[in-house]
Design a protein around this motif. Structure first.
Motif, short mmCIF file in Angstrom:
data_model
loop_
_atom_site.label_atom_id
_atom_site.label_comp_id
_atom_site.label_asym_id
_atom_site.label_seq_id
_atom_site.Cartn_x
_atom_site.Cartn_y
_atom_site.Cartn_z
N LYS A 18 0.82 -1.21 0.00
CA LYS A 18 0.00 0.00 0.00
C LYS A 18 0.84 1.26 0.00
CE LYS A 18 -3.76 2.29 2.50
NZ LYS A 18 -4.69 2.21 3.66
N PHE A 19 2.00 1.24 0.68
CA PHE A 19 2.79 2.45 0.84
C PHE A 19 4.11 2.40 0.08
CE2 PHE A 19 0.15 2.22 4.71
CZ PHE A 19 -0.52 3.43 4.57
N LYS A 20 4.31 1.39 -0.74
CA LYS A 20 5.61 1.22 -1.39
C LYS A 20 5.96 2.40 -2.29
CE LYS A 20 6.40 -2.86 -3.15
NZ LYS A 20 6.44 -3.96 -4.11
N TYR A 21 4.96 2.97 -2.94
CA TYR A 21 5.23 3.99 -3.95
C TYR A 21 4.72 5.37 -3.59
CZ TYR A 21 6.23 -0.16 -6.74
OH TYR A 21 6.74 -1.33 -7.18
N TYR A 22 4.21 5.56 -2.36
CA TYR A 22 3.65 6.88 -2.06
C TYR A 22 4.77 7.91 -1.94
CZ TYR A 22 4.87 7.30 2.92
OH TYR A 22 5.55 7.46 4.10
N ASN A 312 2.90 -0.24 -10.06
CA ASN A 312 4.34 -0.12 -9.84
C ASN A 312 4.88 0.99 -10.74
OD1 ASN A 312 4.94 -1.21 -12.46
ND2 ASN A 312 4.78 -3.29 -11.64
N GLN A 313 6.17 1.25 -10.61
CA GLN A 313 6.71 2.42 -11.33
C GLN A 313 6.68 2.23 -12.84
OE1 GLN A 313 8.77 4.94 -9.24
NE2 GLN A 313 10.32 5.61 -10.67
N ALA A 314 6.91 1.02 -13.31
CA ALA A 314 6.86 0.77 -14.75
C ALA A 314 5.45 0.99 -15.28
CB ALA A 314 7.34 -0.65 -15.05
N GLU A 315 4.45 0.52 -14.52
CA GLU A 315 3.06 0.73 -14.93
C GLU A 315 2.69 2.21 -14.91
OE1 GLU A 315 1.01 -3.46 -13.43
OE2 GLU A 315 1.39 -1.85 -11.97
N LEU A 316 3.19 2.93 -13.90
CA LEU A 316 2.89 4.35 -13.81
C LEU A 316 3.52 5.12 -14.96
CD1 LEU A 316 1.35 6.34 -12.07
CD2 LEU A 316 3.39 6.63 -10.65
N CYS A 317 4.73 4.73 -15.35
CA CYS A 317 5.37 5.35 -16.52
C CYS A 317 4.48 5.24 -17.76
CB CYS A 317 6.71 4.70 -16.80
SG CYS A 317 8.10 5.34 -15.84
N LYS A 318 3.93 4.05 -17.97
CA LYS A 318 3.07 3.82 -19.13
C LYS A 318 1.78 4.62 -19.04
CE LYS A 318 5.24 1.15 -21.97
NZ LYS A 318 5.57 1.66 -23.34
N LEU A 319 1.24 4.71 -17.83
CA LEU A 319 0.02 5.49 -17.65
C LEU A 319 0.26 6.96 -17.98
CD1 LEU A 319 -1.38 3.91 -14.35
CD2 LEU A 319 -2.41 3.76 -16.63
N TYR A 320 1.39 7.50 -17.55
CA TYR A 320 1.74 8.87 -17.92
C TYR A 320 1.90 9.00 -19.43
CZ TYR A 320 2.88 10.56 -13.15
OH TYR A 320 2.83 10.96 -11.84
N GLU A 321 2.68 8.09 -19.99
CA GLU A 321 3.06 8.18 -21.40
C GLU A 321 1.85 8.20 -22.32
OE1 GLU A 321 5.69 5.52 -24.57
OE2 GLU A 321 5.88 5.19 -22.40
N ASN A 322 0.82 7.44 -21.98
CA ASN A 322 -0.33 7.29 -22.87
C ASN A 322 -1.52 8.19 -22.51
OD1 ASN A 322 0.99 5.26 -24.37
ND2 ASN A 322 0.42 3.71 -22.85
N ALA A 323 -1.38 8.97 -21.45
CA ALA A 323 -2.50 9.81 -21.02
C ALA A 323 -2.67 11.03 -21.92
CB ALA A 323 -2.29 10.26 -19.58
N LEU A 324 -3.92 11.44 -22.09
CA LEU A 324 -4.19 12.72 -22.74
C LEU A 324 -3.58 13.85 -21.93
CD1 LEU A 324 -5.91 14.36 -24.89
CD2 LEU A 324 -7.70 14.43 -23.13
#
Length: 429
Positions: A18-22, A312-324
């Motif tokens: 829960k707190f790994k990436y906050y 996780n950080q890799a997933e968050l990178c992709k979410l940023y990359e593909n977001a409007l």
């Protein structure tokens, strides 16, 4: 220059999913990574509540770490249960029974410590040593209280992230969280040789609350703005965003984080007959957030809200990359990591006009009044309806990346501050 000890207790004591990436944990691990590869004489330590002592650890970094960045390198099964070592107020009942409870918890933590292989760590004496800590004040307050009893004088250089619990005019009728927060920060400030802050805004707020008498007199304080960098990792990507254009909110909740503004903007888009993009909420599961979304008035846009839980950080990178675009509607932040990360990834960002977000976003973000969802709706609609303008914005963001701040600069600024502390300490001694 003498060795600098870097505190990984934040990760050790809050290593759950829960707190790994906050935000604070991210800051601890990112700066720790840069210090680990810097070549400087930096040693990594954790405070063990089981032993009430510090231990030197060998952190795992990069692909060797479950975080993809850095962690203390200890088995998760060794994670201790935390109990406070001091309180802002007295209570006869609590003071009578607490020692027995604390003894029981220490026994439990010693049992968990058995999961640490022999030779993996070594005890370290921090008396007279420089300790840099970027964790939460409550964790620092615990070990400072213990060290005081043991007569150990640490040369503490802590970084403070925010003063949010102190907002409001009435500091008499404080809740438990606020009282504890204030108590912990007082302990940290009184022990600090030098204070660091994560932004110029936070530095000014610390100084303001000290001037008002809510915080003690301050030692020298240095603003060390955090980073824009979003570091790629080798973690597996399981969660991906929608295939259609979407807005992204990272750690956005109701209240100070102002999720209400985004959802009301989406409703306004629907009412005015304009396209409503999907809104992806990335972060920990929050019952309060879920309850608000299920509440009245949001039925028309509820199906447009998606969750990406604990990416996780890799997933968050992709979410940023593909977001409007990223939307960060917070009324206040200490820094605002998601805004910096979005800009680093070349993702347009719509941010509230909170002062610190302008410190992070400069001339690269679009700003709106956090109390005016119609203004946010208009900015969202423009991103969707003006492809040429959107393309030009993406080009401008890509060109601006070289002037954004990497984590390496944050780590180097911290080392520079501690070098000054070293010089001052040498003159004193």
């Amino acid at each position: 220059m003498a060795a600098v000890y870097y505190d990984l207790s934040e990760q050790f004591l809050a290593s759950g999913v829960k707190f790994k990436y906050y935000g604070i944990a991210r800051t601890v691990m990112e700066v720790g990574y840069e210090l680990a590869v810097s070549g400087a004489d930096v040693r990594f330590v954790i405070f063990s509540p089981a032993h009430e002592r510090f231990f030197e650890v060998n952190p795992r970094i990069g692909s060797l770490s479950p975080t993809g960045i850095l962690d203390p390198g200890l088995p998760r099964a060794a994670t201790p249960k935390r109990m406070r070592y001091s309180f802002p107020t007295q209570s006869r009942l609590r003071d009578a029974i607490y020692p027995a409870v604390q003894w029981t918890v220490r026994k439990m933590n010693l049992k968990r410590w058995r999961n640490v292989p022999e030779g993996m760590v070594k005890e370290v004496d921090l008396d007279g040593q420089i300790l840099v800590s970027l964790g939460r004040p409550k964790i620092m307050a615990d070990y400072l209280t213990v060290m005081d009893k043991a007569g150990v004088k640490i040369r503490l250089n802590p970084l403070l992230h925010d003063m949010f619990p102190l907002y409001g005019s009435d500091h008499v009728r404080q809740g438990t969280f606020t009282r504890n927060f204030l108590h912990d920060n007082k302990i940290v400030i009184r022990h600090a040789e030098r204070l660091l802050s994560n932004s110029e805004f936070t530095k000014a707020e610390i100084e303001r609350f000290s001037a008002l008498g809510h915080l003690p007199a301050l030692p020298p304080i240095v603003a060390i703005p955090l980073s824009h960098e979003m570091r790629p990792t080798d973690e597996p990507i399981v969660q991906t965003g929608p295939t259609e254009p979407y807005l992204l909110g990272v750690g956005t909740m109701t209240g100070r984080k102002n999720l209400e503004c985004v959802l009301n903007a989406m409703v306004y888009l629907r009412v005015t007959g304009r396209p409503v993009p999907v809104f992806v909420l990335a972060g920990a599961h929050r019952k309060r957030t879920e309850a608000y979304i299920k509440g009245p008035g949001l039925s028309s846009i509820r199906s447009r809200i998606h969750f990406a839980l604990n990416p996780n950080q890799a997933e968050l990178c992709k979410l940023y990359e593909n977001a409007l675009a990223l939307v960060i509607p917070s009324r206040m932040e200490g820094w605002g990591l998601p805004l910096g990360e979005a800009l680093w990834m070349g993702t347009p960002a719509l941010a509230s006009n909170a002062p610190v977000l302008k410190e992070v976003g400069g001339d690269l973000a679009e700003y709106f009044d956090p109390d005016d969802p119609t203004a946010l709706a208009d900015k969202i609609d423009k991103l969707q309806s003006d492809p040429e303008g959107y393309s030009a914005l993406k080009t401008r963001l890509a060109a601006a990346r070289p002037r954004l701040r990497p984590w390496k600069d944050v780590a180097q600024d911290i080392l520079a501050a501690t070098e000054t502390t070293n010089e001052a300490g040498a003159k004193v001694h």
